[in-house]
Design an enzyme around this catalytic site. Sequence first.
Site, PDB file in Angstrom:
ATOM      1  N   ASP A 121       0.825  -1.215   0.000  1.00  0.00           N
ATOM      2  CA  ASP A 121       0.000   0.000   0.000  1.00  0.00           C
ATOM      3  C   ASP A 121       0.858   1.264   0.000  1.00  0.00           C
ATOM      4  O   ASP A 121       0.375   2.346  -0.328  1.00  0.00           O
ATOM      5  CB  ASP A 121      -0.902   0.034   1.247  1.00  0.00           C
ATOM      6  CG  ASP A 121      -2.133  -0.848   1.084  1.00  0.00           C
ATOM      7  OD1 ASP A 121      -2.483  -1.176  -0.065  1.00  0.00           O
ATOM      8  OD2 ASP A 121      -2.736  -1.194   2.113  1.00  0.00           O
ATOM      9  N   TYR A 225      -8.735   3.888  -4.212  1.00  0.00           N
ATOM     10  CA  TYR A 225      -8.716   3.800  -2.753  1.00  0.00           C
ATOM     11  C   TYR A 225      -9.056   5.155  -2.125  1.00  0.00           C
ATOM     12  O   TYR A 225      -8.664   6.185  -2.646  1.00  0.00           O
ATOM     13  CB  TYR A 225      -7.314   3.345  -2.309  1.00  0.00           C
ATOM     14  CG  TYR A 225      -7.153   3.186  -0.815  1.00  0.00           C
ATOM     15  CD1 TYR A 225      -7.334   1.960  -0.194  1.00  0.00           C
ATOM     16  CD2 TYR A 225      -6.807   4.284  -0.043  1.00  0.00           C
ATOM     17  CE1 TYR A 225      -7.187   1.820   1.162  1.00  0.00           C
ATOM     18  CE2 TYR A 225      -6.656   4.161   1.328  1.00  0.00           C
ATOM     19  CZ  TYR A 225      -6.851   2.923   1.928  1.00  0.00           C
ATOM     20  OH  TYR A 225      -6.707   2.797   3.278  1.00  0.00           O
TER      21      TYR A 225
END
Length: 229
Positions: A121, A225
């Site tokens: 991430d 996201y």
Amino acid sequence: MSKNYFLKCAKVNTEIYKNNLSILNFGNASIINKSRNSIYIKASGIFTKKCNEKDIVKVEIKKFKNNYQNPLRPSVDTDIHIELYKYLKNVGCIIHTHSEYSTIIAQSNIEPECYGTTHADYFYDKIPLSEKIYKVNKIRYEYQLGRSIINRLKKIKKYNPGILLRDHGLVAWGKNEQEAINNLIAIEFICRVYYKTKLLNKKPKIIKSVRKFHFERKHGKKSYYGQKK
Ligand SMILES: [Zn+2]
């Protein structure tokens, strides 16, 4: 406005302590003004726990070498911050710490590989480690450290929120104070998880397409996201 920078910078320095990311006077945070000609940084030797606006030094980037008329001496690492702000044009806040797991890994001279999605991430590949310094430049050591970071960063073409400082600790950044502190917390967490994963499994493996997908959904061109800006 200028007063505001002193306050903001003091606050981000105390965040280092509040988030358990360093002890004593280790570490320093800086912010850069809008016109990117001055930075605000913790004075040398100040404990992060007690940092307030009077402990922040304004440093004019061009005049830095002659800046000691200020009653407080800025952090010894000021040159690292200045060189990074020149290279990372969208960054508004830089934080350096000796947080535990980042420091363990930095002084083991390891670039942690990606073993899981938390890492993916934040980093497309390994967490970078600044380049080796073979001979110390006694006159401009911190400038040399700054260059050792930038030379490693030049090899990375993707989003990158921080770097391990070889033999030393961690440097993280963000477009503002909140993003920088969040990245710092995340990288320390990723280093801790990396270290403990290695204790359980010497050669863990994440499928490359999973790793890439996690990075791209957060930082790629088609990222989805979080909330729309
Ligand atoms: Zn340090």
